[in-house]
Scaffold this active site. Structure first.
Site, short mmCIF file in Angstrom:
data_model
loop_
_atom_site.label_atom_id
_atom_site.label_comp_id
_atom_site.label_asym_id
_atom_site.label_seq_id
_atom_site.Cartn_x
_atom_site.Cartn_y
_atom_site.Cartn_z
N HIS A 78 -2.93 -0.56 -5.19
CA HIS A 78 -4.34 -0.43 -4.78
C HIS A 78 -5.12 0.60 -5.61
CE1 HIS A 78 -3.63 -2.97 -1.36
NE2 HIS A 78 -2.80 -2.14 -0.78
N ASP A 106 3.72 -7.95 -2.01
CA ASP A 106 3.30 -7.05 -0.92
C ASP A 106 2.34 -7.84 -0.02
OD1 ASP A 106 3.01 -3.69 -0.66
OD2 ASP A 106 1.41 -4.86 0.28
N ASP A 159 6.33 -5.35 3.31
CA ASP A 159 5.52 -5.36 4.54
C ASP A 159 5.11 -6.75 5.02
OD1 ASP A 159 3.95 -5.45 2.28
OD2 ASP A 159 2.70 -3.72 2.78
N HIS A 207 -0.30 -6.98 1.29
CA HIS A 207 -1.71 -6.68 0.99
C HIS A 207 -2.06 -7.14 -0.42
CE1 HIS A 207 -0.40 -3.66 4.03
NE2 HIS A 207 -1.59 -3.94 4.55
ZN LIG Z 1 1.17 -3.44 1.50
#
Ligand SMILES: [Zn+2]
Length: 377
Positions: free
Chosen positions: A128, A163, A252, A165
């Protein structure tokens, strides 16, 4: 042979006791290997300097992050995403982040030197982090630094982000770059941070149709996920044929993760890791560098990343976890830990709307390929 990268300094990337991005997750993996009697011979990275980060981050951003890491204050923290709940200011964090960047960069070097075909970086995955913004627990983008090093040496690189996200930082940094293909599979931004990763975010200029996003419906389970991953990698890597593949292996998307809603099991992760390695063998000269990433059910994350280790070193997986390890971490975390490597009998199988979710995901893949493929051929 698989190269293993690790430095004890990784454990100093600690954003506080209550923060989900805990170094405990790495410690648990190293400790589990130790309890199995495995002491991997590790490649030890050097710390990267703030100047080395300027190929990815703006100098002023680096300056401010370094000040924060030294425990100094600055009026520009807010502007650069620092001092928030996600990215609190902690002493030592900037230097620890630079050690982790050094590790992922070392992974790129080891592949370039042909020392290994497979490399596991036991940390990192700060997907990120943006050019000039700390975000989603990430300060410096280790993945982008490693990718850039490869492209500067003439390689084309595919980046795969599993991931849960969206891998927004890496995507944005290489959005107009034709030497980098990014592929992110994540829970839809409609429901989850960072709210991006739509199929129409497909690159710009020279990078057009080389940035691929597959937003999954919440409660997507393994069968649907793996079918789509397989088809996407087959199409994208079959076309792009990168010199190497870099994988952000966040854990995750596991069903027990407290921050997200996908339903992967450890059995699914085993299939995913094996499928990714097989695709790297088929389409990326066998070269693949894995990093860690998100993963907030600590006990599931430790099992998933250890699984990745055992798959990469071609070692048999002992199903029963060591008693001493279970006892130690149950005490430290105050939670019950599964006694076996794999999830015992996952009970989520009776999910409502299962076929509706599967059809939605399939439709999303079709629409994504309809957007990008006309530019490939
Ligand atoms: Zn994540």
């Amino acid at each position: 042979m698989c190269g293993i990268i690790y430095h004890p300094k990784y454990l100093e990337y600690d954003l506080g006791d209550q923060h989900p991005f805990s170094p405990v997750r790495i410690e648990m993996v190293m400790d589990l290997l130790h309890e199995f009697g495995i002491e991997p011979e590790v490649e030890t990275p050097e710390v990267v300097t703030p100047q080395q980060l300027e190929v990815i981050h703006e100098p002023e951003y680096i300056e401010v992050v370094e000040k924060a890491g030294r425990g100094e204050t600055d009026t520009r923290f807010e502007k650069y995403g620092l001092g928030t709940a996600d990215n609190p200011v902690k002493k030592g964090m900037a230097e620890a982040a630079r050690y982790i960047c050094g590790g992922t960069l070392l992974g790129a070097r080891l592949l370039l030197e042909n020392k290994y075909k497979k490399v596991l970086q036991m940390g990192g995955g700060f997907h990120h982090a943006q050019r000039n913004l700390a975000s989603g627990f990430c300060l410096y983008n280790d993945l982008a630094l490693a990718i850039k090093h490869m492209t500067e040496n003439g390689w084309h690189v595919a980046y795969l982000d599993i991931d849960v996200h969206h891998g927004d930082g890496v995507q944005n940094i290489f959005y107009e770059d034709d030497k980098v293909m990014t592929l992110s599979l994540h829970e839809s931004g409609e429901y989850l941070f960072p709210g991006t990763g739509w199929i129409y975010e497909s690159g710009k200029g020279m990078g057009k149709s080389l940035k691929l996003n597959l937003p999954f419906e919440p409660f997507t389970e393994g069968e649907s996920y793996i079918g789509i991953l397989d088809e996407l990698l087959e199409s994208a890597l079959g076309y792009y044929r990168p010199d190497a593949l870099i994988v952000q292996a966040g854990a995750d998307a596991h069903f027990s993760d407290p921050l997200a809603d996908l339903l992967l099991t450890t059995q699914d992760y085993e299939r995913i890791f094996k499928a990714v390695i097989q695709k790297a063998d088929a389409y990326a000269n066998g070269r693949v560098l894995f990093t860690f990433g998100g993963g907030y059910s600590f006990e599931a994350t430790a099992r998933i990343w250890s699984l990745l280790f055992f798959i990469l070193v071609n070692s048999n997986i002992e199903e029963k976890l060591p008693e001493t390890w279970l006892k130690k971490w149950e005490e430290r975390l105050g939670v019950k830990i599964k006694e076996t490597f794999h999830d015992p009998n996952p009970s989520y199988k009776q999910i409502p709307r299962k076929s509706e979710i599967e059809n939605h995901n399939k439709d999303m893949l079709r629409r994504l390929l309809d957007i990008v493929m006309p530019d490939w051929f």
